[in-house]
Design an enzyme around this catalytic site. Sequence first.
Site, short mmCIF file in Angstrom:
data_model
loop_
_atom_site.label_atom_id
_atom_site.label_comp_id
_atom_site.label_asym_id
_atom_site.label_seq_id
_atom_site.Cartn_x
_atom_site.Cartn_y
_atom_site.Cartn_z
N ARG A 191 3.41 2.41 6.64
CA ARG A 191 3.02 3.01 5.35
C ARG A 191 4.42 3.61 4.49
O ARG A 191 4.44 3.44 3.36
CB ARG A 191 2.05 4.12 5.54
CG ARG A 191 2.34 5.08 6.39
CD ARG A 191 1.30 6.41 6.38
NE ARG A 191 1.48 7.39 7.26
CZ ARG A 191 0.62 8.20 7.48
NH1 ARG A 191 -0.67 8.50 7.03
NH2 ARG A 191 1.09 9.12 8.48
N GLU A 243 -13.04 4.43 -6.27
CA GLU A 243 -12.31 3.16 -6.05
C GLU A 243 -12.65 2.11 -7.40
O GLU A 243 -11.77 1.32 -7.80
CB GLU A 243 -12.60 2.56 -4.65
CG GLU A 243 -12.34 3.22 -3.32
CD GLU A 243 -13.32 4.57 -3.24
OE1 GLU A 243 -14.41 4.55 -3.93
OE2 GLU A 243 -12.82 5.57 -2.40
N PHE A 258 -12.80 0.40 1.84
CA PHE A 258 -13.34 0.66 0.55
C PHE A 258 -12.65 -0.37 -0.43
O PHE A 258 -12.95 -0.62 -1.51
CB PHE A 258 -13.07 2.24 0.13
CG PHE A 258 -13.70 3.11 1.34
CD1 PHE A 258 -14.93 2.91 1.67
CD2 PHE A 258 -12.97 4.12 1.84
CE1 PHE A 258 -15.36 3.71 2.90
CE2 PHE A 258 -13.45 4.66 2.78
CZ PHE A 258 -14.55 4.70 3.54
N ARG A 288 -1.40 1.37 8.72
CA ARG A 288 -0.58 2.29 8.12
C ARG A 288 0.56 2.91 9.19
O ARG A 288 1.58 3.17 8.77
CB ARG A 288 -1.27 3.63 7.74
CG ARG A 288 -2.35 3.49 6.57
CD ARG A 288 -2.97 4.85 6.33
NE ARG A 288 -3.75 5.10 7.38
CZ ARG A 288 -4.27 6.54 7.52
NH1 ARG A 288 -3.59 7.35 6.99
NH2 ARG A 288 -4.98 6.94 8.73
#
Lengths: 290, 324
Positions: B11, B59, B84, B168
């Site tokens: 990330r 979102e 999501f 991540r």
Amino acid sequence: MTIYEKKELDLLAAKIRLQSIISMASYGSGHAGGVLSLAEAMAVLYGKVMHYDSANPQMEDRDRLVLSKGHCGPVLYAVLALEGFFPLEMLKTLNANGGNLPSHSNMHKTPGVDISTGSLGQGSSLAAGIALGMRLRDIQRFTYLILGDGECDEGQVWEAALFAAQRGLGNLIGFVDWNHQQLDGYTDGICGLGDLERKFMDFGWDSRTIPGHDVEAVYDAVVSAQAVKDKPSMIILDTVKGKGWSLTEGKPNVHHITISPEQLTEAENEIGTVIRNLEKETAAARQGNL
Amino acid sequence: MQFKTSTAALRDANSRILIDLAKKDSRIVVLDSDLLNASGLAAFNKEFPGRTFNCGIQEANMAGAAGGLSSMGLIPVIHSFASFASRRMTDQVFMSGVYAEQNIKILGTDPGAANSANGGTHMALEDTGIMRSMPDITIVSPTDETMLESILPGIIETYGMFYIRLVRKSSIVVYEAGTNFTLGKAHIARPGTDITIIAEGAIMVPEALKAADRLEQLGISARVLDMFTIKPLDREAVISAARETGAVLTAENHNILNGLGSAVAEVLAEERLAVPFGRIGFRDVLGQTGTVPYILETYGMDAAHITEAAKKLVSEKVQAGSRI
């Protein structure tokens, strides 16, 4: 607004109505109720308010319109054709095989359509993104958004309302076509929206309700909204579903109707009379005789 | 097999590369959904506060607003957890992105087992399936920082819809610094002749390489093909794998339905390549909490399970003889 200007916009609205019906009749059916309730708003936007060039639909320095209730494509197509984006004859290709006028508007098929819509609620976010994009790119224009009242059932409308208010998008001006009905019936009987004006106010918008078939009221509301620089504005158009055609005006179950050739002839007679009268009144007003 | 680790998690590498690109390209903007500190994009926000938009926990609006920004010529990079970024905004990705032919880079972090600390609610086992069902989305699953460094500039510069499955916190080093990767072309992470393990992502490519080590001890030469572009799939690489090694095993951090394994199976079937074939991944089940090693072991996805599955396929190949 002078009487002449008002008559001219009333005339444009009547022409939009008739051309929308001709377009839907060419296919045999369409979302007549929500198309016809928008005629005055479209006349004011494309006839007086919006900055665009029909010969150069992609001109960067233009206002944008997001017809979030994308199923009402025919009313947008009618005004675009009347304003010269494409020939009136093309209106008779609605939903045609391989045609460029899908019932739900598509930016890649129809000249003058700024963004594709059709899945309800999404236009609100698209419009917020466009308005933000205008700010980032220093384009001093407005983004106009048209929502249906039934569409306000969608949670995404309210997500976008928060997002736009948080960023103070004064270049975003929305309309709710408050025609009181959705597909299955009256909005109050399905998912009551309560006081929409107050709701948008609470979400951080400037908000007002006006008679939606009064072109002068629509124009004045837009001018007032343009003056609000620090927050987005919502104009609730109190309208009548199916307005301006005796077959549909104020009738239940006119969200989507079939239109026979005979019914088209009746509409041409009925709205044709309105157009001829308005043409006379417009000519008289131009000469100061009204 | 022991992997080195990088000083930066993926990330952070992602943010660093994006910041470098954004310094040269003013069209790049970032939208996040109240996850700037989770996505590492807080660093981008620090560098470009006027080009970073925290949408809050919404979102769907984020994806729609990205469509609007794209239509104004900007390049939005939008982030949420993979669960999501796929399930929660599918229609917006389709309608405001794909159908409107926009230019949005969707960053979905911690797919599959990577989000097992949050459990089944957050484990995207279907994100690739959702995305690959829509036309014109390129799906990329980066393996390590070296790969990200190589492919991210191309993802940003290429107009169109991209979905990036990013683990991540992974800092595993698989590739030597400076290795070049081409979007749409599978990378042979390890040569081999007896079977090909086609793997994706920062979790399963290392597991596949560990399995290849074990297989070597058993006298089986396994090719490891890093299929970091899941769509469009590198069909030629799949065909070569089947023809040259005679057995194919996929290894994905995703449901075995509708993901990499399905995509490879489609190619094998369409090309009449009837080689022994198997799929490693979540076998159409729900996720649960646990550490990544626990999840991989429990769901039959770790190097040991890959090794066993590969052994079995190679034995079938010997029994059946060549059928291609």
